[in-house]
Design a protein around this motif. Structure first.
Motif, PDB file in Angstrom:
ATOM      1  N   THR A   1      41.863  37.661  55.409  1.00  0.00           N
ATOM      2  CA  THR A   1      40.491  38.134  55.607  1.00  0.00           C
ATOM      3  C   THR A   1      39.681  37.864  54.347  1.00  0.00           C
ATOM      4  OG1 THR A   1      40.898  40.354  54.739  1.00  0.00           O
ATOM      5  CG2 THR A   1      41.335  40.009  57.084  1.00  0.00           C
ATOM      6  N   GLY A   2      38.356  38.116  54.444  1.00  0.00           N
ATOM      7  CA  GLY A   2      37.489  37.768  53.324  1.00  0.00           C
ATOM      8  C   GLY A   2      37.213  38.923  52.379  1.00  0.00           C
ATOM      9  N   ASP A   3      36.629  38.577  51.225  1.00  0.00           N
ATOM     10  CA  ASP A   3      36.200  39.586  50.259  1.00  0.00           C
ATOM     11  C   ASP A   3      34.684  39.737  50.309  1.00  0.00           C
ATOM     12  OD1 ASP A   3      38.541  40.520  48.983  1.00  0.00           O
ATOM     13  OD2 ASP A   3      38.718  38.587  47.959  1.00  0.00           O
ATOM     14  N   GLY A   4      34.188  40.794  49.715  1.00  0.00           N
ATOM     15  CA  GLY A   4      32.743  40.975  49.552  1.00  0.00           C
ATOM     16  C   GLY A   4      32.017  40.986  50.883  1.00  0.00           C
ATOM     17  N   GLU A   5      31.067  40.070  51.040  1.00  0.00           N
ATOM     18  CA  GLU A   5      30.262  40.041  52.262  1.00  0.00           C
ATOM     19  C   GLU A   5      31.094  39.744  53.505  1.00  0.00           C
ATOM     20  OE1 GLU A   5      27.082  37.296  51.776  1.00  0.00           O
ATOM     21  OE2 GLU A   5      26.154  38.449  50.160  1.00  0.00           O
ATOM     22  N   ARG A   6      32.167  38.992  53.313  1.00  0.00           N
ATOM     23  CA  ARG A   6      32.989  38.624  54.468  1.00  0.00           C
ATOM     24  C   ARG A   6      34.131  39.624  54.697  1.00  0.00           C
ATOM     25  NH1 ARG A   6      34.757  32.642  54.876  1.00  0.00           N
ATOM     26  NH2 ARG A   6      35.559  32.865  52.765  1.00  0.00           N
TER      27      ARG A   6
ATOM     28  N   THR B   1      48.555  33.095  28.891  1.00  0.00           N
ATOM     29  CA  THR B   1      49.695  33.951  29.228  1.00  0.00           C
ATOM     30  C   THR B   1      49.544  34.606  30.601  1.00  0.00           C
ATOM     31  OG1 THR B   1      48.690  35.791  28.039  1.00  0.00           O
ATOM     32  CG2 THR B   1      50.285  34.472  26.835  1.00  0.00           C
ATOM     33  N   TYR B   2      48.744  34.010  31.477  1.00  0.00           N
ATOM     34  CA  TYR B   2      48.642  34.557  32.833  1.00  0.00           C
ATOM     35  C   TYR B   2      49.954  34.398  33.589  1.00  0.00           C
ATOM     36  CZ  TYR B   2      43.918  36.114  33.808  1.00  0.00           C
ATOM     37  OH  TYR B   2      42.762  36.841  33.859  1.00  0.00           O
ATOM     38  N   LEU B   3      50.360  35.458  34.262  1.00  0.00           N
ATOM     39  CA  LEU B   3      51.446  35.388  35.235  1.00  0.00           C
ATOM     40  C   LEU B   3      50.862  35.883  36.559  1.00  0.00           C
ATOM     41  CD1 LEU B   3      54.571  36.698  33.302  1.00  0.00           C
ATOM     42  CD2 LEU B   3      54.075  34.374  34.013  1.00  0.00           C
ATOM     43  N   PRO B   4      51.486  35.529  37.710  1.00  0.00           N
ATOM     44  CA  PRO B   4      50.897  35.933  38.994  1.00  0.00           C
ATOM     45  C   PRO B   4      50.602  37.428  39.064  1.00  0.00           C
ATOM     46  CG  PRO B   4      52.647  34.364  39.363  1.00  0.00           C
ATOM     47  CD  PRO B   4      52.643  34.648  37.889  1.00  0.00           C
ATOM     48  N   GLU B   5      51.521  38.267  38.531  1.00  0.00           N
ATOM     49  CA  GLU B   5      51.286  39.705  38.656  1.00  0.00           C
ATOM     50  C   GLU B   5      50.040  40.116  37.885  1.00  0.00           C
ATOM     51  OE1 GLU B   5      53.818  42.464  36.783  1.00  0.00           O
ATOM     52  OE2 GLU B   5      54.680  41.036  35.384  1.00  0.00           O
ATOM     53  N   TYR B   6      49.756  39.475  36.764  1.00  0.00           N
ATOM     54  CA  TYR B   6      48.561  39.803  35.994  1.00  0.00           C
ATOM     55  C   TYR B   6      47.310  39.331  36.731  1.00  0.00           C
ATOM     56  CZ  TYR B   6      45.871  41.049  31.930  1.00  0.00           C
ATOM     57  OH  TYR B   6      44.973  41.671  31.100  1.00  0.00           O
ATOM     58  N   TYR B   7      47.427  38.157  37.348  1.00  0.00           N
ATOM     59  CA  TYR B   7      46.332  37.609  38.143  1.00  0.00           C
ATOM     60  C   TYR B   7      45.978  38.562  39.295  1.00  0.00           C
ATOM     61  CZ  TYR B   7      43.672  34.140  40.800  1.00  0.00           C
ATOM     62  OH  TYR B   7      42.699  33.469  41.482  1.00  0.00           O
ATOM     63  N   ILE B   8      47.017  39.073  39.966  1.00  0.00           N
ATOM     64  CA  ILE B   8      46.798  40.009  41.074  1.00  0.00           C
ATOM     65  C   ILE B   8      46.030  41.227  40.569  1.00  0.00           C
ATOM     66  CG2 ILE B   8      47.921  41.553  42.744  1.00  0.00           C
ATOM     67  CD1 ILE B   8      50.320  39.564  42.649  1.00  0.00           C
TER      68      ILE B   8
ATOM     69  N   LEU C   1      37.987  42.538  39.335  1.00  0.00           N
ATOM     70  CA  LEU C   1      36.985  41.727  40.015  1.00  0.00           C
ATOM     71  C   LEU C   1      36.732  42.171  41.450  1.00  0.00           C
ATOM     72  CD1 LEU C   1      38.161  38.260  38.634  1.00  0.00           C
ATOM     73  CD2 LEU C   1      36.404  39.779  37.715  1.00  0.00           C
ATOM     74  N   ASP C   2      37.492  43.195  41.902  1.00  0.00           N
ATOM     75  CA  ASP C   2      37.300  43.737  43.247  1.00  0.00           C
ATOM     76  C   ASP C   2      37.362  42.670  44.330  1.00  0.00           C
ATOM     77  OD1 ASP C   2      37.035  45.837  44.957  1.00  0.00           O
ATOM     78  OD2 ASP C   2      34.851  45.799  44.964  1.00  0.00           O
ATOM     79  N   ARG C   3      38.414  41.876  44.277  1.00  0.00           N
ATOM     80  CA  ARG C   3      38.628  40.876  45.329  1.00  0.00           C
ATOM     81  C   ARG C   3      40.006  41.095  45.951  1.00  0.00           C
ATOM     82  NH1 ARG C   3      36.931  35.083  43.009  1.00  0.00           N
ATOM     83  NH2 ARG C   3      37.006  34.564  45.217  1.00  0.00           N
TER      84      ARG C   3
END
Lengths: 275, 286
Positions: free
Chosen positions: B36-41, B237-244, B251-253
């Motif tokens: 599904t979408g974020d924000g408006e969607r 040093t980004y890892l997927p868990e940090y990105y999530i 960023l509320d996405r």
């Protein structure tokens, strides 16, 4: 034989160096926490001249550590009591009673151990909000229970499975209901396992930062570990207070480690070899 | 007796209720979210859009590259506790003390370990003082994009090898010691002893430590990253868990974060299965 003995000492040297590397970071931090800001800026390695508790008091009082500490203590205590209660009941049922679905439940717990929190964290936050539990202590307690219950049930079930069925049968013949067997026989007999699992659960909850950060977003609801992360920005110009805050957050864990080292190791190995 | 037959179900009911509501349901919800979408969607079906966004995002791709790097480092992270456990098992002088000392960082929170190492890895801190003493220049441990991830992983290994060590020692207690004695009498040196007796004898333990260490590298570095680098410098040093976490918490996405969660889970399953099949093929698993 002499060569073998020399070889063993040879291995000891790097191992001792590694042991030093394991201990030194904590020694360094403790020393910094006992220094004045001036002492730290002049020479960060020299031993603190006159150890004083000013930084600890500052961290405890003005940095809000006291409040974070209370939140953590309440949440962790409630979570561990619930975990042990629910975990021992379910563990007893799954480990020692034969009933339709017991095998499925055991495998379900095993599977849940391998689903990382990161996979469910986003929808969990929304579920918690829907339940009106976001940013509340009961909400965080429930989240910890949900997170560590599979591990707790798994260990308790493995432990109870090794208690001879004759004991349960004998207690039944003496007129106990299943609940009576749980309360009068299994709960007392499970004490060693309950201690190991309880300490591990307490460490997991106390040390967590991700779940607390996600589900307790407002500043007044910080747990101790989340509080530590905010100390850095607050005291970037007064590192000794920062070090003191880190130390305060580490002390309960170090005390538990000193007293229950054997139980922690037993819990870890039970999780790796049984089942 | 009739009522008592229901007893097991009453005993497991509260646990099952909590697990269904707070683990099973969110798991299903999350996979659904990711389409599904974020924000408006918000709430509308968008097919694979989130996945397309993910694989266009250099930060996410960087985090996957870092995962690959971690998988390559995995043998080191397993060999260190394995070797130390071997020495402790062979009772080198001081083994009791070493065992206790090595285990102690394992009980510390990643946040505390990270905070402590923020002090140690400071530009004029102890780590650089040691380098200076042997004539090497200071290193910007957490500020150099080529070094920061290794610094964080190093701290993770420092903080967790005690756990793996204890698991290895439990494995050793199941090892047939007569085999070891026989090999010793035949005059086998330590490397041969390790390769021909200990590794095959401990295959199950090694496999277990491999899988748990990998799960640890992929899912319990958040505290360290949060405290030590905040994903920086420049996303190195980004890892997927940090990105999530960033997508959800900052960023509320949530839908995009859910897609990243699903990818992380798939990565874990694939790497796990790969490891087990590799260990099987090398004939070290009975």
């Amino acid at each position: 034989m002499a060569a073998a003995r020399a070889g063993r000492w040879l291995a000891s040297v790097p191992m001792a160096a590694l042991a030093l590397a394991t201990i030194y970071p904590l020694v360094f931090t403790t020393n910094v926490a006992l220094k004045t800001r001036r002492e730290y800026v002049l020479d960060r390695f020299a031993p603190a001249e006159a150890p004083h508790a000013d930084n600890l008091v500052t961290a405890w009082e003005s940095a809000g550590m006291a409040r974070y500490f209370t939140t953590s203590l309440i949440v962790v205590t409630c979570a561990v009591v619930l975990l042990l209660w629910l975990g021992s009941m379910a563990g007893f049922a799954i480990g020692s009673l034969r009933f339709r679905g017991s095998r499925t439940l055991f495998l379900g717990c095993l599977a849940a151990l391998f689903v990382p929190f990161q996979v469910i964290m986003v929808p969990l936050a929304r579920t918690m909000a829907d339940l009106g539990l976001l940013d509340t202590r009961p909400g965080l307690v429930l989240a910890y229970v949900a997170q560590f219950l599979p591990f707790t049930i798994f260990l308790m079930a493995s432990y109870y499975a090794h208690i001879p069925a004759e004991i349960v049968d004998a207690a039944r013949i003496d007129g106990n209901t299943t609940f009576g067997v749980y309360r009068r026989i299994m709960l007392p007999m499970g004490t060693p396992a309950l201690i190991s699992v309880g300490i591990l659960d307490a460490l997991f909850c106390w040390n967590d930062v991700l779940i607390a950060l996600l589900l307790m977003p407002s500043a007044g609801n910080r747990t101790l570990m989340v509080g530590v992360t905010s100390l850095r920005g607050q005291y970037s110009d007064n590192i000794p207070v920062f070090a003191a805050g880190v130390l305060i957050a580490a002390v309960p864990v170090l005390v538990i480690y000193l007293f229950f080292q054997r139980h922690i190791a037993e819990g870890v190995t039970a999780g790796s070899t049984k089942g | 007796m009739g009522v008592d037959r229901l007893a097991p179900y009453v005993l497991v009911a509260p646990a099952v209720l909590i697990l269904v509501v707070l683990r099973l349901y969110p798991l299903a919800l999350g996979v659904n979210f990711s389409f599904t979408g974020d924000g408006e969607r918000d709430g509308t079906a968008v097919g694979l859009d989130n996945y397309a966004t993910l694989f266009d995002d250099p930060l996410f791709l960087g985090s996957l590259r870092n995962v690959a790097l971690l998988v390559l480092l995995l043998p080191v992270a397993v060999a260190i506790p394995g070797l130390l456990a071997t020495f402790i098992y062979l009772r080198v002088p001081g083994h009791r003390v070493f065992r206790g000392v090595y285990f102690f960082p394992a009980v510390l929170s990643p946040v505390i370990a990270g905070a402590i190492f923020n002090l140690l890895l400071a530009f004029d801190g102890p780590a650089n003082a040691v380098l200076g003493a042997v004539g090497l220049g200071p290193v910007d441990w957490l500020g150099d994009p080529d070094i920061a991830l290794f610094a964080v992983v190093g701290v993770h290994v420092w903080a967790t090898f005690g756990m793996a060590l204890v698991v290895f020692l439990a494995g050793f207690s199941t090892l047939d010691s007569t085999l070891l004695d026989a090999a010793r009498i035949d005059g086998a040196a330590l490397p041969r002893l390790i390769w021909h007796v200990i590794v095959p004898g401990l295959s199950r333990t090694i496999q277990f430590v491999f899988v748990t260490t990998m799960i640890g590298l992929l899912t319990s570095m958040f505290g360290l990253l949060y405290v030590m680098t905040g994903g920086g410098p420049g996303g190195a040093t980004y890892l997927p868990e940090y990105y999530i976490w960033i997508q959800q918490g900052q960023l509320d996405r949530p839908a995009l974060a859910s897609a990243a969660s699903t990818v992380l889970f798939l990565v874990m399953v694939v790497v796990g299965l790969l490891q087990i099949s590799l260990l099987r093929r090398s004939g070290r698993v009975d």
